[in-house]
Design a protein around this motif. Structure first.
Motif, PDB file in Angstrom:
ATOM      1  N   GLY A  41       0.788  -1.237   0.000  1.00 31.22           N
ATOM      2  CA  GLY A  41       0.000   0.000   0.000  1.00 31.22           C
ATOM      3  C   GLY A  41       0.815   1.280   0.000  1.00 31.22           C
ATOM      4  N   ASP A  42       1.966   1.269   0.657  1.00 34.50           N
ATOM      5  CA  ASP A  42       2.786   2.489   0.745  1.00 34.50           C
ATOM      6  C   ASP A  42       3.790   2.516  -0.396  1.00 34.50           C
ATOM      7  OD1 ASP A  42       1.484   3.235   3.047  1.00 34.50           O
ATOM      8  OD2 ASP A  42       2.961   2.316   4.377  1.00 34.50           O
ATOM      9  N   ARG A  43       3.509   3.312  -1.385  1.00 28.95           N
ATOM     10  CA  ARG A  43       4.386   3.448  -2.552  1.00 28.95           C
ATOM     11  C   ARG A  43       5.127   4.772  -2.480  1.00 28.95           C
ATOM     12  NH1 ARG A  43       4.813  -1.483  -4.382  1.00 28.95           N
ATOM     13  NH2 ARG A  43       2.846  -2.427  -4.910  1.00 28.95           N
ATOM     14  N   LEU A  44       6.209   4.852  -3.203  1.00 23.65           N
ATOM     15  CA  LEU A  44       6.974   6.090  -3.275  1.00 23.65           C
ATOM     16  C   LEU A  44       6.137   7.193  -3.916  1.00 23.65           C
ATOM     17  CD1 LEU A  44       9.771   7.009  -2.450  1.00 23.65           C
ATOM     18  CD2 LEU A  44      10.597   6.416  -4.705  1.00 23.65           C
ATOM     19  N   VAL A  45       5.455   6.857  -4.997  1.00 18.38           N
ATOM     20  CA  VAL A  45       4.531   7.786  -5.648  1.00 18.38           C
ATOM     21  C   VAL A  45       3.152   7.157  -5.566  1.00 18.38           C
ATOM     22  CG1 VAL A  45       3.941   8.959  -7.786  1.00 18.38           C
ATOM     23  CG2 VAL A  45       6.337   8.599  -7.209  1.00 18.38           C
ATOM     24  N   ASN A  46       2.279   7.776  -4.780  1.00 11.38           N
ATOM     25  CA  ASN A  46       0.927   7.248  -4.617  1.00 11.38           C
ATOM     26  C   ASN A  46      -0.099   8.289  -5.065  1.00 11.38           C
ATOM     27  OD1 ASN A  46       0.892   9.089  -2.502  1.00 11.38           O
ATOM     28  ND2 ASN A  46       1.190   7.531  -0.936  1.00 11.38           N
ATOM     29  N   GLU A  47      -1.376   7.934  -4.969  1.00  7.84           N
ATOM     30  CA  GLU A  47      -2.443   8.828  -5.421  1.00  7.84           C
ATOM     31  C   GLU A  47      -2.451  10.138  -4.651  1.00  7.84           C
ATOM     32  OE1 GLU A  47      -6.093   6.661  -5.108  1.00  7.84           O
ATOM     33  OE2 GLU A  47      -5.484   5.177  -6.604  1.00  7.84           O
ATOM     34  N   ARG A  48      -2.208  10.070  -3.377  1.00  4.21           N
ATOM     35  CA  ARG A  48      -2.232  11.286  -2.549  1.00  4.21           C
ATOM     36  C   ARG A  48      -1.121  12.245  -2.973  1.00  4.21           C
ATOM     37  NH1 ARG A  48      -0.148  13.118   2.491  1.00  4.21           N
ATOM     38  NH2 ARG A  48      -1.595  14.570   3.466  1.00  4.21           N
ATOM     39  N   LEU A  49       0.067  11.731  -3.184  1.00  4.42           N
ATOM     40  CA  LEU A  49       1.193  12.566  -3.605  1.00  4.42           C
ATOM     41  C   LEU A  49       0.910  13.219  -4.960  1.00  4.42           C
ATOM     42  CD1 LEU A  49       4.684  12.584  -2.937  1.00  4.42           C
ATOM     43  CD2 LEU A  49       4.356  11.923  -5.296  1.00  4.42           C
ATOM     44  N   ILE A  50       0.355  12.469  -5.887  1.00  2.00           N
ATOM     45  CA  ILE A  50       0.041  13.012  -7.208  1.00  2.00           C
ATOM     46  C   ILE A  50      -1.060  14.057  -7.111  1.00  2.00           C
ATOM     47  CG2 ILE A  50      -0.963  12.424  -9.461  1.00  2.00           C
ATOM     48  CD1 ILE A  50       0.660   9.832  -9.324  1.00  2.00           C
ATOM     49  N   SER A  51      -2.093  13.784  -6.316  1.00  2.00           N
ATOM     50  CA  SER A  51      -3.186  14.756  -6.202  1.00  2.00           C
ATOM     51  C   SER A  51      -2.735  16.045  -5.528  1.00  2.00           C
ATOM     52  CB  SER A  51      -4.376  14.150  -5.460  1.00  2.00           C
ATOM     53  OG  SER A  51      -4.082  13.949  -4.097  1.00  2.00           O
ATOM     54  N   VAL A  52      -1.878  15.943  -4.529  1.00  2.00           N
ATOM     55  CA  VAL A  52      -1.374  17.155  -3.875  1.00  2.00           C
ATOM     56  C   VAL A  52      -0.415  17.898  -4.796  1.00  2.00           C
ATOM     57  CG1 VAL A  52       0.069  17.992  -1.977  1.00  2.00           C
ATOM     58  CG2 VAL A  52      -1.713  16.333  -1.519  1.00  2.00           C
ATOM     59  N   SER A  53       0.487  17.178  -5.461  1.00  2.00           N
ATOM     60  CA  SER A  53       1.480  17.819  -6.329  1.00  2.00           C
ATOM     61  C   SER A  53       0.852  18.455  -7.549  1.00  2.00           C
ATOM     62  CB  SER A  53       2.533  16.810  -6.774  1.00  2.00           C
ATOM     63  OG  SER A  53       3.252  16.328  -5.687  1.00  2.00           O
ATOM     64  N   TYR A  54       0.017  17.684  -8.240  1.00  2.00           N
ATOM     65  CA  TYR A  54      -0.596  18.184  -9.475  1.00  2.00           C
ATOM     66  C   TYR A  54      -1.853  18.995  -9.198  1.00  2.00           C
ATOM     67  CZ  TYR A  54       2.353  15.207 -12.429  1.00  2.00           C
ATOM     68  OH  TYR A  54       3.404  14.621 -13.071  1.00  2.00           O
ATOM     69  N   GLY A  55      -2.763  18.411  -8.420  1.00  2.00           N
ATOM     70  CA  GLY A  55      -4.080  19.006  -8.242  1.00  2.00           C
ATOM     71  C   GLY A  55      -4.119  20.235  -7.374  1.00  2.00           C
ATOM     72  N   GLN A  56      -3.267  20.309  -6.382  1.00  2.00           N
ATOM     73  CA  GLN A  56      -3.319  21.457  -5.477  1.00  2.00           C
ATOM     74  C   GLN A  56      -2.156  22.417  -5.718  1.00  2.00           C
ATOM     75  OE1 GLN A  56      -3.605  19.938  -1.486  1.00  2.00           O
ATOM     76  NE2 GLN A  56      -5.538  18.919  -1.880  1.00  2.00           N
ATOM     77  N   ILE A  57      -0.956  21.985  -5.407  1.00  2.00           N
ATOM     78  CA  ILE A  57       0.196  22.883  -5.496  1.00  2.00           C
ATOM     79  C   ILE A  57       0.465  23.295  -6.937  1.00  2.00           C
ATOM     80  CG2 ILE A  57       2.652  23.136  -5.004  1.00  2.00           C
ATOM     81  CD1 ILE A  57       2.224  21.111  -2.705  1.00  2.00           C
ATOM     82  N   GLY A  58       0.413  22.338  -7.868  1.00  2.00           N
ATOM     83  CA  GLY A  58       0.642  22.651  -9.273  1.00  2.00           C
ATOM     84  C   GLY A  58      -0.377  23.625  -9.824  1.00  2.00           C
ATOM     85  N   MET A  59      -1.646  23.454  -9.457  1.00  2.00           N
ATOM     86  CA  MET A  59      -2.696  24.355  -9.930  1.00  2.00           C
ATOM     87  C   MET A  59      -2.547  25.742  -9.322  1.00  2.00           C
ATOM     88  SD  MET A  59      -4.254  22.723 -12.167  1.00  2.00           S
ATOM     89  CE  MET A  59      -5.831  23.407 -12.500  1.00  2.00           C
TER      90      MET A  59
END
Length: 172
Positions: free
Chosen positions: A93-111
């Motif tokens: 379950g604990d991956r280096l790149v997971n859904e939460r990291l992608i959503s925060v990086s792309y969806g929040q901070i990136g936007m």
């Protein structure tokens, strides 16, 4: 690799492994945040046919000049105080790149970064006479080297060289 049979070496090895995992995750998250603000200007350029908001040389400078060193420095951060109090991570379950990291990086901070960049772009263009509604569909005339009479929102004529100076101002 353990070089002795001391239990303290195992604890140190686990702590180092957790530190490396945490720091790699931070570094990847930091690097991913700049993808949306770097891709979205080209999408707007193509889809809305506006003058290029961010040039390729500027993106290269951002990636090599300002993103590289902070991302590397995140890999050398000290361990957090609770690193050994955490439960062991789940290998499935604990991956280096997971859904939460992608959503925060792309969806929040990136936007947020992309919105700030576009706000700055549109403010610079508006201060020089090109309101946002005037920019849509302007790219063909904007990039035409022979067309020296692009008109801004106030009726002023812009030569090709003046337009490029304004475009490079937006890039910086």
């Amino acid at each position: 690799i353990l070089l002795d049979d001391n239990f303290a070496s195992i604890v140190t090895g686990v702590e180092e492994g957790r530190l490396i995992f945490d720091n790699l995750k931070k570094s990847i998250a930091y690097t991913l945040t700049s993808n949306i603000p770097e891709i979205s200007p080209f999408l707007f350029f193509i889809i809305l046919s506006i003058p290029l908001p961010l040039g390729t040389v500027t993106i290269l400078f951002i990636d090599l000049g300002t993103d590289l060193w902070p991302a590397i420095s995140l890999a050398y951060e000290k361990a957090e105080s609770d690193i050994m109090k955490r439960k062991p991570r789940d290998p499935l379950g604990d991956r280096l790149v997971n859904e939460r990291l992608i959503s925060v990086s792309y969806g929040q901070i990136g936007m947020i970064q992309a919105t700030a960049g576009f706000f700055t772009y549109f403010v610079i263009m508006a201060e020089n006479g090109f309101r946002p509604t005037k920019l849509i569909g302007l790219r063909k005339d904007w990039d035409d080297t022979e067309y020296d009479s692009v008109e801004d929102s106030y009726g002023q004529q812009w030569s090709y060289s003046d337009r490029k100076i304004l475009e490079y101002t937006c890039h910086s």
